[in-house]
Design an enzyme around this catalytic site. Structure first.
Site, mmCIF file in Angstrom:
data_model
loop_
_atom_site.group_PDB
_atom_site.id
_atom_site.type_symbol
_atom_site.label_atom_id
_atom_site.label_comp_id
_atom_site.label_asym_id
_atom_site.label_seq_id
_atom_site.Cartn_x
_atom_site.Cartn_y
_atom_site.Cartn_z
ATOM 1 N N LYS A 257 0.849 -1.190 0.000
ATOM 2 C CA LYS A 257 0.000 0.000 0.000
ATOM 3 C C LYS A 257 0.883 1.238 0.000
ATOM 4 C CE LYS A 257 -3.734 -2.301 2.553
ATOM 5 N NZ LYS A 257 -4.547 -2.325 3.785
ATOM 6 N N GLY B 16 -7.777 -4.532 2.152
ATOM 7 C CA GLY B 16 -8.983 -4.562 2.971
ATOM 8 C C GLY B 16 -8.658 -4.433 4.441
ATOM 9 N N SER C 107 -7.704 -5.451 7.638
ATOM 10 C CA SER C 107 -7.156 -6.695 8.197
ATOM 11 C C SER C 107 -5.818 -6.412 8.854
ATOM 12 C CB SER C 107 -6.980 -7.739 7.088
ATOM 13 O OG SER C 107 -6.280 -7.162 5.985
ATOM 14 N N LYS D 238 -6.416 5.868 2.468
ATOM 15 C CA LYS D 238 -6.960 5.800 3.836
ATOM 16 C C LYS D 238 -5.879 6.033 4.886
ATOM 17 C CE LYS D 238 -5.218 1.558 4.762
ATOM 18 N NZ LYS D 238 -4.441 1.112 5.948
ATOM 19 N N ASP E 15 -11.408 -0.322 5.115
ATOM 20 C CA ASP E 15 -10.056 -0.146 5.630
ATOM 21 C C ASP E 15 -9.908 1.202 6.325
ATOM 22 O OD1 ASP E 15 -7.511 -1.006 6.130
ATOM 23 O OD2 ASP E 15 -6.857 -1.044 4.049
ATOM 24 N N SER F 167 -3.559 0.728 14.741
ATOM 25 C CA SER F 167 -3.160 1.371 13.497
ATOM 26 C C SER F 167 -1.904 2.226 13.684
ATOM 27 C CB SER F 167 -4.302 2.249 12.984
ATOM 28 O OG SER F 167 -3.847 3.149 11.995
ATOM 29 N N ARG F 168 -0.876 1.937 12.900
ATOM 30 C CA ARG F 168 0.350 2.729 12.975
ATOM 31 C C ARG F 168 0.099 4.167 12.515
ATOM 32 N NH1 ARG F 168 1.882 -2.105 10.734
ATOM 33 N NH2 ARG F 168 2.017 -1.226 8.643
ATOM 34 N N ASN F 169 -0.710 4.327 11.468
ATOM 35 C CA ASN F 169 -0.960 5.671 10.942
ATOM 36 C C ASN F 169 -1.762 6.510 11.931
ATOM 37 O OD1 ASN F 169 0.111 5.733 8.022
ATOM 38 N ND2 ASN F 169 -0.936 3.763 8.157
#
Length: 337
Positions: free
Chosen positions: A111, A140, A142, A195, A248, A258-260
């Protein structure tokens, strides 16, 4: 290796970070044996000796059917090859795959954009490996930790080759991963890329202590920015409302895994980006992606105010509180226009 006489395809996973490790584990449990390669010697040794990916701090014991090989050439007899690599290295790895069988299926599990060309991973593969037309992207909501634990999740396999889509979906049949198919691979890729930037914005909102209502607004208006971007790029409008887009986005913008979102949250609390990236221990794709997104948005003449403010924060030209005020001061407009 698995018994090919019974119709089980030979599978390889290239890249053993968090997501590549999770894919290799899931696929090995399903088909009995998977070849895996990474340039990281420490990861190779860790999986071979302990069935653990210790360098990535993955606590889950891995399936014994994962066979880590020394060279990427040892994966080239495979029929389905998953590329679970940072987008920035796809252009360097692709030329090494030229001797793959023409009928082999290349599956991008990456990604991001190529930093030099702003191409998606499949666009890079199309340019560098035109002789290998069977290209698929899987994306997706996950998290790798959930997949390793066998928790249910859903992905979408995007490709212009319906037989390749079915082959990839069938690989996961009977696992906790449910795989849908799409004939819009570009839309599937873009959903998984864009995203990450909106997830940083949601994290900033949370880090500033703005509450659940503000986060919901960021997610919704972020999706509204993603849709025209994807349309301008040539993707189908409805894809962004599916698993690789909305699905997502909800996960990445809302979860502490989530790292972001974590990057955004810590930025919102006043921590420097340098400090965050040093301690994070793994890549948050949105940090580099935001610059490519805004470069493309400018060329497409698409307005992306949330992404534009995230670019300012990450480049250090504005503070989180400044960006909040910038967004709140924007002129009123119809919601759908």
């Amino acid at each position: 290796m698995s018994d090919n006489s019974k119709g089980t395809p030979r599978i390889a996973v290239i890249g053993l970070g968090n997501w590549g490790t999770a894919l290799a584990h899931c696929l090995s449990q399903q088909v009995g044996s998977v070849l895996a390669w990474t340039k990281d010697f420490a990861v190779r040794d860790s999986i071979r000796k302990h069935s653990l990916n210790i360098p990535y701090k993955i606590p889950h014991e891995l399936d014994r059917g994962i066979h880590v090989v020394n060279t990427i050439d040892e994966t080239l007899g495979s029929q389905i090859v998953f590329l679970a690599l940072p987008a920035r290295v796809i252009s360097h790895i692709a030329p090494l795959l030229r001797t793959l069988d023409r009928d082999a299926i290349l599956v991008s599990a990456s990604k991001g954009f190529d930093p030099e060309t702003c191409e998606t991973p499949l666009q890079v593969l199309t340019r560098l490996l035109p002789e290998h037309p069977r290209r698929v992207v899987v994306s997706g909501p996950s998290f790798s930790a959930d997949v390793l634990r066998g928790l249910p999740a859903a992905l979408v396999a995007g490709t212009l080759d319906p037989f390749a889509a079915r082959a990839v979906a069938d690989l996961f049949s009977g696992t906790s991963l449910r795989v849908y198919t799409s004939d819009d691979p570009l839309g599937v890729e873009l959903g998984g890329i864009l995203k990450n930037v909106i997830a940083i914005a949601a994290g900033v909102s949370d880090g500033l202590g703005l509450g659940d209502s503000a986060r919901a607004a960021v997610i919704t208006r972020g999706l509204a920015e993603m849709r025209p971007f994807c349309a301008a790029a040539g993707a189908k409008a409805e894809t962004i409302f599916g698993l690789s887009g909305l699905g997502d986005l909800i996960m990445t913008a809302s979860s502490a895994q989530s790292r972001n979102r974590t990057v955004g949250f810590r930025l919102g609390q006043g921590e420097s980006l340098e400090s965050i990236t040093k301690s994070l221990g793994s890549v948050a794709e949105g940090i580099s992606t935001v610059f490519r997104v805004m470069e493309l948005a400018t060329s497409y003449r698409v307005s992306m105010p949330i992404c534009a403010e995230m670019e300012k924060i990450i480049s250090g030209t504005a503070s989180p509180s400044d960006t909040l005020q910038n967004l709140l001061r924007r002129p009123y407009r119809p919601e759908f226009s």
